[in-house]
Design an enzyme around this catalytic site. Structure first.
Site, PDB file in Angstrom:
ATOM      1  N   LYS A  22       0.849  -1.201   0.000  1.00 17.58           N
ATOM      2  CA  LYS A  22       0.000   0.000   0.000  1.00 17.58           C
ATOM      3  C   LYS A  22       0.882   1.248   0.000  1.00 17.58           C
ATOM      4  CE  LYS A  22      -3.782  -2.453   2.176  1.00 17.58           C
ATOM      5  NZ  LYS A  22      -4.356  -2.960   3.423  1.00 17.58           N
ATOM      6  N   GLN A  81      -5.087  -1.858   9.680  1.00 23.17           N
ATOM      7  CA  GLN A  81      -4.847  -3.144   9.025  1.00 23.17           C
ATOM      8  C   GLN A  81      -5.418  -4.287   9.878  1.00 23.17           C
ATOM      9  OE1 GLN A  81      -3.349  -3.617   5.884  1.00 23.17           O
ATOM     10  NE2 GLN A  81      -4.090  -5.698   6.192  1.00 23.17           N
ATOM     11  N   ASP A  98     -11.584   2.502   4.269  1.00 23.45           N
ATOM     12  CA  ASP A  98     -11.935   1.086   4.131  1.00 23.45           C
ATOM     13  C   ASP A  98     -13.452   0.892   4.110  1.00 23.45           C
ATOM     14  OD1 ASP A  98     -10.147  -0.925   3.656  1.00 23.45           O
ATOM     15  OD2 ASP A  98      -9.457  -1.096   5.728  1.00 23.45           O
TER      16      ASP A  98
END
Ligand code: NDP
Length: 290
Positions: free
Chosen positions: A49, A93, A116
């Site tokens: 990422k 994460q 997200d």
């Protein structure tokens, strides 16, 4: 043989488009990624990422926290990022260590920075069809179908897996009255009585199961489009790393009679990162309108 849906190539196209947008923005989009613990797969994702962000001119900051981090400590870190105007996007994460409640953490991220799309407010907006951050993997699946010119409206989309991060948002998205959706959707899971009977009806079959090659070629209808979300590490003593990545779909057998199929690796994985970048740029753009 099926056409290959090349997620890596589509992701690169999206990233090239984003790079142009980022260059013209008045702010440098900034993504903060929080990684708790030392899960090896998570470390790979986080590095990937950061690399992609840097390629696009997006600032990325990774905050590494030890695996013993308490829920309170993580909440304090998130609060700092929520209050930092130079940070437009926050990603926690997953998975988190057992002592930390995932739901509490995901709902602590400001919905405006929740790239997200896992905050309850953003999940609700997705459900009722309002503009929001669409979770990156489901968004990537839809985008790769659209860019591969797969007709979705009117089709029977079968999703195997009902997780909160992949299967459920996908089902919501494809059931919406939208030009890139409007499908008839069936969601399968471990409670499905006869999985093969359902998968054989799919015009578009999406596997998000987390079991290596669980979908066999014999479970797929002639001419179906197959998207494999799964990423599974299986032992491969002959490889340098000692493992290889396989999807949830038995690729070779399925490719013989599907009309199109996405590979693993090089399918949904790169698309997920591209959609994270898209959401990060959107968060930065939104911040300028506030
Ligand atoms: P989860 O483990 O959270 O969910 C798996 C789902 O599959 C559950 O709904 C489960 O049913 C269902 N399932 C499991 N076994 C069967 C079976 N034998 N028959 C029918 N349904 C079954 O996984 P995730 O959704 O988080 O991830 C799925 C896969 O996608 C994993 O391989 C993961 O690594 C990968 N992934 C890939 C991403 C990418 O960027 N490409 C991003 C996120 C995930 P039940 O609910 O009944 O338990």
């Amino acid at each position: 043989m099926a056409n290959l849906i090349d997620g890596k190539k589509i992701a690169m196209d999206i990233q090239a488009e984003l790079k142009i947008i980022v260059k013209d923005l008045k702010v440098v989009p900034c993504l903060a990624v929080v990684l708790v613990g030392e899960n090896p797969a998570s470390q790979v994702y986080v590095r990937s990422k950061a690399r992609t962000a840097n390629d696009l001119g997006v600032k990325s900051e990774t905050i590494y926290l030890p695996k013993e981090t308490t829920e309170l400590e993580l909440l304090e870190q998130i609060s700092k990022l929520n209050n930092d105007d130079s940070v437009h996007a926050i990603l926690i994460q997953l998975p988190l260590p057992a002592q930390i409640k995932e739901g509490t953490i995901l709902n602590a991220v400001s919905p405006k920075k929740d790239v997200d799309g896992f905050h309850a407010v953003n999940r609700g907006k997705l459900l009722i069809g309002e503009d929001t951050f669409i979770p990156c993997t489901p968004a990537g699946v839809q985008e790769m179908l659209v860019r591969s010119h797969v007709e979705i409206p009117g089709k029977h989309v079968v999703i195997v897996g009902r997780s909160k991060i992949v299967g459920l948002p996908l089902a919501t998205m494809f059931a919406q009255k939208h030009k890139h959706a409007n499908a008839t959707v069936t969601v399968c899971h471990t409670g499905t009585a006869d999985l093969t009977a359902i998968t054989l009806q799919a015009d578009i079959l999406i596997a998000a199961i987390g079991k290596p090659e669980a979908i066999k070629g014999s479970m797929v209808k002639e001419g179906a489009v197959v998207i494999d979300v799964g990423i599974n590490r299986v032992e491969e003593p002959s490889s340098e790393k000692g493992y290889k990545l396989v999807g949830d779909v038995e690729f070779d057998e399925t490719a013989k009679h599907a009309s199109a199929i996405s590979p693993v690796p090089g399918g949904v994985g790169p698309m997920t990162i591209a959609m994270l970048m898209k959401n990060t740029v959107k968060a930065a753009q939104n911040s300028m309108r506030q």
